[in-house]
Motif scaffolding. Structure first.
Motif, mmCIF file in Angstrom:
data_model
loop_
_atom_site.group_PDB
_atom_site.id
_atom_site.type_symbol
_atom_site.label_atom_id
_atom_site.label_comp_id
_atom_site.label_asym_id
_atom_site.label_seq_id
_atom_site.Cartn_x
_atom_site.Cartn_y
_atom_site.Cartn_z
ATOM 1 N N MET A 1 26.664 66.819 35.939
ATOM 2 C CA MET A 1 27.338 66.230 37.101
ATOM 3 C C MET A 1 28.564 65.444 36.623
ATOM 4 O O MET A 1 28.454 64.627 35.713
ATOM 5 N N PRO A 2 29.728 65.700 37.228
ATOM 6 C CA PRO A 2 30.943 64.981 36.817
ATOM 7 C C PRO A 2 30.801 63.480 37.062
ATOM 8 O O PRO A 2 30.171 63.040 38.021
ATOM 9 N N PHE A 3 31.397 62.724 36.169
ATOM 10 C CA PHE A 3 31.377 61.267 36.291
ATOM 11 C C PHE A 3 32.815 60.771 36.400
ATOM 12 O O PHE A 3 33.659 61.110 35.566
ATOM 13 N N GLU A 4 33.118 60.006 37.452
ATOM 14 C CA GLU A 4 34.475 59.533 37.685
ATOM 15 C C GLU A 4 34.485 58.020 37.854
ATOM 16 O O GLU A 4 33.551 57.443 38.425
ATOM 17 N N CYS A 5 35.564 57.414 37.383
ATOM 18 C CA CYS A 5 35.750 55.963 37.540
ATOM 19 C C CYS A 5 37.156 55.679 38.065
ATOM 20 O O CYS A 5 37.990 55.073 37.363
ATOM 21 N N PRO A 6 37.458 56.143 39.287
ATOM 22 C CA PRO A 6 38.820 55.949 39.803
ATOM 23 C C PRO A 6 39.196 54.483 39.943
ATOM 24 O O PRO A 6 40.358 54.116 39.766
ATOM 25 N N GLN A 7 38.218 53.632 40.257
ATOM 26 C CA GLN A 7 38.531 52.218 40.422
ATOM 27 C C GLN A 7 38.939 51.588 39.096
ATOM 28 O O GLN A 7 39.838 50.743 39.044
ATOM 29 N N ASP A 8 38.285 52.021 38.009
ATOM 30 C CA ASP A 8 38.654 51.500 36.689
ATOM 31 C C ASP A 8 40.089 51.884 36.340
ATOM 32 O O ASP A 8 40.845 51.080 35.779
ATOM 33 N N VAL A 9 40.455 53.120 36.667
ATOM 34 C CA VAL A 9 41.821 53.576 36.396
ATOM 35 C C VAL A 9 42.820 52.746 37.198
ATOM 36 O O VAL A 9 43.853 52.302 36.670
ATOM 37 N N ALA A 10 42.513 52.526 38.471
ATOM 38 C CA ALA A 10 43.402 51.734 39.322
ATOM 39 C C ALA A 10 43.543 50.314 38.789
ATOM 40 O O ALA A 10 44.648 49.750 38.764
ATOM 41 N N ASN A 11 42.427 49.735 38.342
ATOM 42 C CA ASN A 11 42.470 48.367 37.812
ATOM 43 C C ASN A 11 43.301 48.295 36.535
ATOM 44 O O ASN A 11 44.037 47.325 36.306
ATOM 45 N N ASP A 12 43.180 49.321 35.692
ATOM 46 C CA ASP A 12 43.952 49.333 34.449
ATOM 47 C C ASP A 12 45.450 49.424 34.733
ATOM 48 O O ASP A 12 46.262 48.751 34.076
ATOM 49 N N TYR A 13 45.818 50.255 35.706
ATOM 50 C CA TYR A 13 47.235 50.366 36.052
ATOM 51 C C TYR A 13 47.746 49.068 36.677
ATOM 52 O O TYR A 13 48.898 48.676 36.463
ATOM 53 N N GLU A 14 46.900 48.393 37.435
ATOM 54 C CA GLU A 14 47.315 47.115 38.005
ATOM 55 C C GLU A 14 47.523 46.081 36.901
ATOM 56 O O GLU A 14 48.469 45.286 36.952
ATOM 57 N N SER A 15 46.672 46.102 35.890
ATOM 58 C CA SER A 15 46.850 45.202 34.749
ATOM 59 C C SER A 15 48.135 45.517 33.999
ATOM 60 O O SER A 15 48.833 44.618 33.522
ATOM 61 N N LEU A 16 48.443 46.792 33.905
ATOM 62 C CA LEU A 16 49.683 47.202 33.252
ATOM 63 C C LEU A 16 50.892 46.628 33.980
ATOM 64 O O LEU A 16 51.877 46.216 33.355
ATOM 65 N N LEU A 17 50.804 46.568 35.311
ATOM 66 C CA LEU A 17 51.910 46.041 36.108
ATOM 67 C C LEU A 17 52.036 44.532 35.970
ATOM 68 O O LEU A 17 53.142 43.996 35.840
ATOM 69 N N THR A 18 50.910 43.838 35.991
ATOM 70 C CA THR A 18 50.948 42.373 36.036
ATOM 71 C C THR A 18 51.047 41.730 34.659
ATOM 72 O O THR A 18 51.441 40.573 34.547
ATOM 73 N N MET A 82 55.003 44.454 46.605
ATOM 74 C CA MET A 82 53.885 45.085 47.299
ATOM 75 C C MET A 82 53.957 46.605 47.158
ATOM 76 O O MET A 82 52.941 47.272 46.933
ATOM 77 N N ILE A 83 55.173 47.147 47.289
ATOM 78 C CA ILE A 83 55.351 48.595 47.146
ATOM 79 C C ILE A 83 55.035 49.032 45.719
ATOM 80 O O ILE A 83 54.368 50.050 45.494
ATOM 81 N N LEU A 84 55.501 48.253 44.758
ATOM 82 C CA LEU A 84 55.286 48.601 43.354
ATOM 83 C C LEU A 84 53.797 48.579 43.011
ATOM 84 O O LEU A 84 53.305 49.441 42.270
ATOM 85 N N ARG A 85 53.079 47.623 43.565
ATOM 86 C CA ARG A 85 51.628 47.571 43.336
ATOM 87 C C ARG A 85 50.960 48.829 43.889
ATOM 88 O O ARG A 85 50.044 49.388 43.271
ATOM 89 N N PHE A 86 51.422 49.291 45.044
ATOM 90 C CA PHE A 86 50.855 50.520 45.608
ATOM 91 C C PHE A 86 51.177 51.716 44.718
ATOM 92 O O PHE A 86 50.334 52.600 44.523
ATOM 93 N N ILE A 87 52.399 51.760 44.185
ATOM 94 C CA ILE A 87 52.772 52.861 43.297
ATOM 95 C C ILE A 87 51.878 52.875 42.060
ATOM 96 O O ILE A 87 51.411 53.930 41.617
ATOM 97 N N TYR A 88 51.595 51.708 41.514
ATOM 98 C CA TYR A 88 50.809 51.626 40.283
ATOM 99 C C TYR A 88 49.328 51.924 40.514
ATOM 100 O O TYR A 88 48.717 52.693 39.766
ATOM 101 N N CYS A 89 48.732 51.297 41.512
ATOM 102 C CA CYS A 89 47.265 51.384 41.625
ATOM 103 C C CYS A 89 46.765 51.791 43.005
ATOM 104 O O CYS A 89 45.553 51.796 43.245
ATOM 105 N N GLY A 90 47.685 52.125 43.926
ATOM 106 C CA GLY A 90 47.255 52.588 45.244
ATOM 107 C C GLY A 90 46.679 51.509 46.124
ATOM 108 O O GLY A 90 45.929 51.804 47.060
ATOM 109 N N LYS A 91 47.018 50.241 45.858
ATOM 110 C CA LYS A 91 46.481 49.131 46.638
ATOM 111 C C LYS A 91 47.604 48.405 47.371
ATOM 112 O O LYS A 91 48.696 48.240 46.831
ATOM 113 N N ILE A 92 47.290 47.973 48.586
ATOM 114 C CA ILE A 92 48.237 47.140 49.332
ATOM 115 C C ILE A 92 47.446 46.292 50.318
ATOM 116 O O ILE A 92 46.454 46.746 50.894
ATOM 117 N N ASP A 93 47.860 45.054 50.485
ATOM 118 C CA ASP A 93 47.171 44.126 51.383
ATOM 119 C C ASP A 93 48.177 43.618 52.409
ATOM 120 O O ASP A 93 48.966 42.715 52.128
#
Length: 347
Positions: A1-18, A82-93
């Motif tokens: 069964m495939p194992f995915e961690c999309p949230q971990d990837v998103a968090n890593d990209y957000e750390s890269l930005l900040t 805000m736009i840049l954060r979405f580009i990096y990790c797909g998150k916006i508030d």
């Protein structure tokens, strides 16, 4: 069964930005009028943003000390972050933007960066969560977005609110400064429920505001005044349904401006008002009417009016159309409600 961690990837990209200490940035973006520096990574922008991928391909940047330099003066630093954060990790508030105007500006900025998924989301959020802002500022919002099809959902909501309460348009402090394209868009609506003479009067008001030095009395206009007013009103003439203006109103409120109207239109309307002969009327559009129904539309109303009044032509007096509307309307449960009249028409 495939194992995915999309949230971990998103968090890593957000750390890269900040945290720019992890990997050195190679892009500097100057956002807003104060040219505030915002740092980013070219490999992320190329991978995650079609806009920046195109900009890199076209060479639409400067180079300085080995960095790619971009200038975005129309987007404030807060909104671009805000736009840049979405580009990096797909998150916006969007909840951090309290004002509806800020969300609208973000929507326009996102369109400039061309992130379609975010455009759709922000429009939906603005409509659902900032209804009061949209209600109170529908005209101002339309002025900013009406020429961009990317905002069609928000456009339709604003137009609907204006048609529900057209005095919002006429009483707007911005009415005289509305763009030609927006005013034409609204005055072309079948569902703008204003008397045609009211539309005409306010069109003249708007035209005069574009030429404040021209005398109010049209009998005092010189040739230059006539030419300027004629050029200004020319685009709107096909939008006015002169056949639904009473003979009295035509004589007292339209005819005085005959110098800026096509001669054949004036002559035809004079003959039509005198004889009611349809051969002098080339305009077969019915009166404007706002129909708040999910079951029937204007075409149905025309058919119903023919049935009820046994008419064969497609021109209806406004009173007949309004009377027909009393019969048919959609309830909140989307069922057709029939309202019986106390008096029946005798044939």
């Amino acid at each position: 069964m495939p194992f995915e961690c999309p949230q971990d990837v998103a968090n890593d990209y957000e750390s890269l930005l900040t945290n720019t200490n992890i990997v050195d940035y190679d892009v500097i973006i100057y956002a807003g009028n104060n040219n505030r520096e915002i740092y980013a990574h070219s490999f992320v922008l190329r991978t995650r943003s079609q806009y920046f991928r195109t900009e890199f391909s076209n060479g639409s940047f400067n180079r300085e000390n080995g960095n790619f330099i971009f200038n975005l003066p129309n987007i404030t630093p807060q909104l671009f972050n805000m736009i840049l954060r979405f580009i990096y990790c797909g998150k916006i508030d969007l909840d951090q933007l309290l004002a509806g105007s800020d969300i609208l500006n973000l929507l326009i900025a996102v369109n400039e960066i061309n992130i379609q998924r975010l455009i759709d989301y922000i429009q939906e959020y603005l409509i659902k969560n900032k209804d009061d802002y949209v209600q109170q500022n529908s005209i101002e919002i339309l002025e900013k977005i009406h020429q961009n099809n990317a905002f069609i959902v928000l456009q339709n909501i604003c137009i609907k609110k204006i048609c529900e309460d057209p005095q919002r348009l006429l009483n707007s402090s911005n009415f005289n400064s509305l763009s030609t394209s927006l005013l034409a868009l609204l005055f072309n609506r079948d569902d703008l429920p204003l008397d045609e003479i009211v539309i005409w009067d306010n069109l003249i008001r708007w035209c005069r505001a574009q030429h404040s030095s021209i005398p109010q009395d049209p009998t005092q206009w010189n040739n230059d005044n006539i030419t300027n007013m004629e050029r200004t009103i020319h685009r709107f003439i096909p939008l006015i349904r002169f056949c639904h203006i009473s003979p009295e109103n035509f004589a007292t409120r339209v005819f005085p401006f005959r110098e800026i109207l096509p001669n054949n239109l004036v002559n035809n309307m004079i003959q039509f008002n005198m004889t009611k002969n349809q051969q002098f009327n080339n305009d077969r559009r019915p009166p404007r009417c706002y129909i708040d129904s999910v079951i029937i539309d204007r075409n149905h109303i025309a058919v119903f009016a023919n049935w009820i009044y046994r008419k064969d032509n497609s021109i209806y007096q406004k009173s007949l159309l309004q009377m027909t509307m009393k019969f048919f309307k959609s309830s909140k449960n989307n069922y057709l409600t029939f309202n019986a009249c106390s008096k029946k028409k005798k044939y």
